[in-house]
Write an enzyme that holds these catalytic residues in place. Structure first.
Site, PDB file in Angstrom:
ATOM      1  CG  HIS A  29      -0.531   0.123   2.515  1.00 35.40           C
ATOM      2  ND1 HIS A  29      -0.250   1.330   3.102  1.00 35.40           N
ATOM      3  CD2 HIS A  29      -0.280  -0.807   3.462  1.00 35.40           C
ATOM      4  CE1 HIS A  29       0.141   1.146   4.355  1.00 35.40           C
ATOM      5  NE2 HIS A  29       0.150  -0.150   4.595  1.00 35.40           N
ATOM      6  CG  ASP A  85       2.283   0.564   7.986  1.00 31.28           C
ATOM      7  OD1 ASP A  85       1.912  -0.071   6.980  1.00 31.28           O
ATOM      8  OD2 ASP A  85       1.505   0.925   8.889  1.00 31.28           O
ATOM      9  CD  GLU A 111      -3.395  -1.161   5.213  1.00 32.35           C
ATOM     10  OE1 GLU A 111      -3.600  -2.131   5.970  1.00 32.35           O
ATOM     11  OE2 GLU A 111      -2.814  -0.111   5.593  1.00 32.35           O
ATOM     12  CD  GLU A 112      -1.697   2.343   7.539  1.00 31.47           C
ATOM     13  OE1 GLU A 112      -2.467   1.808   8.373  1.00 31.47           O
ATOM     14  OE2 GLU A 112      -0.493   2.078   7.463  1.00 31.47           O
ATOM     15  CG  ASP A 147       0.784  -3.558   5.111  1.00 33.16           C
ATOM     16  OD1 ASP A 147       1.621  -2.735   5.534  1.00 33.16           O
ATOM     17  OD2 ASP A 147      -0.430  -3.464   5.344  1.00 33.16           O
ATOM     18  CG  HIS A 160      -0.069   2.838  12.703  1.00 33.89           C
ATOM     19  ND1 HIS A 160      -1.336   2.320  12.953  1.00 33.89           N
ATOM     20  CD2 HIS A 160       0.266   2.402  11.468  1.00 33.89           C
ATOM     21  CE1 HIS A 160      -1.727   1.610  11.905  1.00 33.89           C
ATOM     22  NE2 HIS A 160      -0.766   1.650  10.992  1.00 33.89           N
TER      23      HIS A 160
END
Length: 475
Positions: A285, A297, A331-332, A359, A430
């Site tokens: 992604h 990520d 995606e997130e 991912d 994140h």
């Protein structure tokens, strides 16, 4: 990229040393000999710095790229340009409608009985507090389930604090145990009259950096602000509550919805030599959260699948099937790019031979699981045996495929999960700490080798991976 191209002579000599071509007379379902390109792809991947150059470029030239933001479109332009520059047979993009959201600011402090500032961040999609903020007592729960079991009298008028620690595992399975508090906590707290939700960050680190991530509301339930608190601050609040159960938290947040925007799935293809209509899909992604630079990520995944496909693109003889790289949008915030892909490609999903998605950072791949017809499992295991030379063992038949690809088995598409060592992945996931220095170049290259080998083997395979349906059996 100085190490990227090897001389053709040296490449072919290496291939002849490490493998042999598939015999043309082998039967449809017979185990296949190791193709020479499988060893060649591993050697080239481990000698190349293409993958690291790609993720370095993405994190430096684009950086954080929250879906629906201006930087999201910069990332789309970057991806389209890079894929064309790398010389793929076909490069194109497909529009995806996404909600746009701005993080704003988030501040919190304990005002009584032990005044201290706290480090928090808004959860993705959260509403803000009133302009003056919220001040209320904290009610603590060990888990989402404990909150669900609580009475309304315990919760009403308070700020719910879900204090579930995330377990550290190589597979990352601890995340699945604790993420429910982030995704559903605000709904469950609001049902019982809470005024806000704060969670212990879903992470395995001890840094004073809160982890963001998507949360959800329910249309018939009041929307309350939701934030994540860094692990040291969660420990601090626990220590305060142990001394006095009447801890008061002040919370002020200004995230806001910005309506909807258009993003894109960016796609590149290596056209198959004899079955170009059949697809082996490699996904990652393109979007990221806005706190770090999106290196692990999922900049790493973008680099892994792109570099793997480029190695196949440059082989003297391409495999039978088309290898399709899909850099998914959004995606997130809810796998929106994956959902859009399924709708856009519904008519050709029956032609998708196999899919996998990277991912989970850039830790070394140690195992490959698949999700194929049980009758094909032993043959797939034999086919994948050469990957052991790259440290990849064969696992079982329980793969999900990862992120967006996890939706494809419901559409009948076989998938694989190339399992990475995720022991420290949730230290950075994140957070502002998701930056390029967390990627080990050698481990990244090993990932690229594994994906290149996997994609080539699947693209040139003669195996029947889907169950044979009754209508497919000829009388």
């Amino acid at each position: 990229m100085k190490h990227y191209r090897m001389s053709l002579l040296a490449s072919l000599l290496a291939a002849n040393l490490f493998g042999c071509q598939v015999q043309s007379g082998s039967s449809h379902n017979a185990p296949q000999a190791t193709p020479a390109p499988v060893a060649l792809l591993q050697q080239q991947a481990l000698a190349s710095d293409l993958g690291y150059s790609l993720v370095e470029s993405l994190t430096v030239e684009v950086g954080p790229r929250l879906a629906g933001s201006d930087k999201d479109l910069v990332a789309v332009e970057w991806a389209e340009s890079k894929l064309k520059e790398l010389g793929f047979d076909r490069v194109y993009k497909e529009a995806v409608q996404v909600p746009a959201w701005d993080r704003g600011e988030a501040k919190a402090s304990i005002v009584a009985p032990f005044p201290q500032p706290l480090v928090i961040t808004a959860l993705g999609g959260s509403v803000g507090t009133p302009e003056a903020g919220i001040q209320a007592g904290i009610v603590r729960f060990d888990s989402l389930a404990a909150l669900q079991a609580a009475s309304e009298a315990e919760v009403a008028g308070k700020i719910v604090f879900i204090d579930q620690k995330t377990e550290r595992h190589i597979t990352g399975k601890g995340y699945g145990k604790s993420v429910g508090g982030r995704s559903q906590g605000a709904v469950e707290a609001a049902k019982k009259g809470a005024v806000a939700l704060v969670i212990r960050s879903i992470g395995t680190d001890h840094d004073r950096m809160p982890h963001t991530g998507m949360m959800h509301y329910q249309d018939d339930i009041s929307r309350i602000p939701a934030a994540a608190m860094s692990a040291p601050d969660a420990d601090l609040v626990d220590a305060m509550l142990a001394r006095d159960p009447h801890v008061v938290l002040s919370l002020k947040m200004s995230p806001s919805s910005q309506g909807f925007a258009t993003s894109y799935n960016v796609i590149a293809e290596v056209t198959g030599s004899s079955k170009p209509e059949e697809i082996v899909l490699l996904g990652a992604h393109l979007d990221s959260w806005d706190q770090g630079t999106g290196a692990i990520d999922d900049g790493a995944g973008v680099a892994i699948v792109t570099a793997a496909a480029k190695l196949i693109q440059d082989l003297p003889q391409k495999p039978a099937r088309t290898v399709r790289v899909v850099l998914f949008a959004a995606e997130e915030i809810g796998l929106l790019g994956g959902k859009a892909y399924i709708q856009a490609h519904k008519q050709e999903l029956a032609k998708h031979y196999m899919a996998a998605e990277s991912d989970f950072g850039a830790g070394k791949i140690y195992r490959m699981d698949v999700n194929v017809a049980a009758t094909a499992l032993d043959e797939v295991k034999a086919l994948a045996a050469p990957m052991a030379n790259n440290g990849v063992a064969f696992g079982d038949n329980g793969a999900s495929g990862g992120s967006e690809v996890s939706m494809l088995p419901a559409q009948g598409v076989p998938v694989a999960s190339l399992r990475q060592d995720g022991t420290d992945y949730f230290d950075y996931h994140h957070t502002p700490n998701d930056t390029l220095d967390k990627i080990d170049a050698a481990a990244l290259a090993q990932n690229i080798a594994a994906y290149a080998q996997f994609a080539y083997l699947m693209a040139d395979s003669r195996l029947q991976l889907r169950p044979i349906l009754s209508q497919d059996v000829q009388e």
